[in-house]
Design a protein around this motif. Structure first.
Motif, PDB file in Angstrom:
ATOM      1  N   THR A 124      14.366   2.290   3.526  1.00 44.79           N
ATOM      2  CA  THR A 124      14.151   1.383   2.401  1.00 44.79           C
ATOM      3  C   THR A 124      13.673  -0.003   2.805  1.00 44.79           C
ATOM      4  O   THR A 124      13.300  -0.785   1.947  1.00 44.79           O
ATOM      5  CB  THR A 124      15.449   1.231   1.585  1.00 44.79           C
ATOM      6  N   LEU A 158      11.622  -3.251   4.061  1.00 45.48           N
ATOM      7  CA  LEU A 158      10.260  -3.773   3.976  1.00 45.48           C
ATOM      8  C   LEU A 158      10.111  -4.902   4.995  1.00 45.48           C
ATOM      9  O   LEU A 158      11.033  -5.695   5.197  1.00 45.48           O
ATOM     10  CB  LEU A 158       9.966  -4.326   2.575  1.00 45.48           C
ATOM     11  N   GLU A 186       8.971   6.227   3.996  1.00 44.60           N
ATOM     12  CA  GLU A 186       9.229   4.864   3.535  1.00 44.60           C
ATOM     13  C   GLU A 186       9.433   4.912   2.020  1.00 44.60           C
ATOM     14  O   GLU A 186       8.537   5.311   1.280  1.00 44.60           O
ATOM     15  CB  GLU A 186       8.049   3.954   3.871  1.00 44.60           C
ATOM     16  N   PRO A 224      10.904   2.216  -0.440  1.00 44.31           N
ATOM     17  CA  PRO A 224      11.540   0.935  -0.730  1.00 44.31           C
ATOM     18  C   PRO A 224      12.087   0.802  -2.150  1.00 44.31           C
ATOM     19  O   PRO A 224      12.979  -0.015  -2.382  1.00 44.31           O
ATOM     20  CB  PRO A 224      10.416  -0.076  -0.485  1.00 44.31           C
ATOM     21  N   TRP A 272      17.556  -1.492  -0.178  1.00 38.49           N
ATOM     22  CA  TRP A 272      17.034  -0.998  -1.450  1.00 38.49           C
ATOM     23  C   TRP A 272      17.376  -1.970  -2.576  1.00 38.49           C
ATOM     24  O   TRP A 272      16.507  -2.345  -3.378  1.00 38.49           O
ATOM     25  CB  TRP A 272      17.602   0.398  -1.724  1.00 38.49           C
ATOM     26  N   ASN A 308      15.272  -5.075  -2.343  1.00 33.56           N
ATOM     27  CA  ASN A 308      13.912  -4.867  -2.855  1.00 33.56           C
ATOM     28  C   ASN A 308      13.862  -4.977  -4.374  1.00 33.56           C
ATOM     29  O   ASN A 308      12.842  -5.387  -4.930  1.00 33.56           O
ATOM     30  CB  ASN A 308      13.377  -3.506  -2.415  1.00 33.56           C
TER      31      ASN A 308
END
Length: 186
Positions: free
Chosen positions: A40, A42, A70, A72, A97, A100
């Motif tokens: 998750t 970035l 991937e 996210p 997560w 994000n």
């Protein structure tokens, strides 16, 4: 192998290593087994980019048979698409997560208004997953109450997410200094 296990702990407590060890044991149990990591994180800056690359390299050495996707944002969709009885999913990590969703990178639109629906969809997908799932997340609520409304809201949201995921999972483990403390086991 537990049907589902939530692994919580602080930073560098051994959470991901435990998840990787469970995935490796799963893969060794049967040639018909597979494992998939739903990552998750970035890369919002160079340090995070280097950290992700290091994690990818180390994970490939420790669990060479586990593929990585991937994911996210749409964890519910990924669980529904990839969960199978013979495939162990490792979700690493719930904290990123949530980050994000609640604190998108600069230049991305705010998404926090959609968080409740995302969380509900993910909890339903997790409960219905036909294969085993190992979830990694941070326990950040053990310290002082943070300054700032946004940070307090994040700590509260993560605490509630951890509680709700633990309620769905058959097992829950707290990692501290690389040692597992069983919180929930049937």
């Amino acid at each position: 192998m537990a049907r589902s296990e939530l692994i919580l702990g602080g930073q560098k407590s051994g959470k991901s290593r435990r998840a990787e060890a469970l995935a490796q044991a799963w893969l060794l149990e049967s040639p018909a087994h597979s494992a998939c990591l739903l990552a998750t994180g970035l890369a919002w800056d160079e340090e995070m980019r280097a950290r992700i690359e290091r994690h990818q390299h180390d994970r490939a050495e420790r669990v060479p048979g586990m593929r990585t996707l991937e994911v996210p944002l749409d964890l519910a969709g990924a669980v529904r698409a990839h969960s199978q009885p013979g495939c162990l999913l490792v979700i690493d990590c719930l904290t990123m997560w949530l980050t994000n969703w609640m604190m998108p990178m600069p230049g991305q639109p705010p998404r926090s208004q959609d968080w409740a629906a995302q969380r509900a969809g993910f909890l339903a997908a997790l409960a219905e997953a036909p294969g085993p799932v190992v979830l990694v997340g941070n326990e950040i609520g053990l310290g002082v109450i943070p300054l700032g409304r946004e940070v307090r809201a994040f700590v509260d949201a993560l605490g509630m997410l951890n509680q709700q995921v633990a309620a769905v999972c058959s097992h829950a483990t707290l990692m501290c200094a690389g040692l597992p403390l069983v919180l929930k086991s049937p």
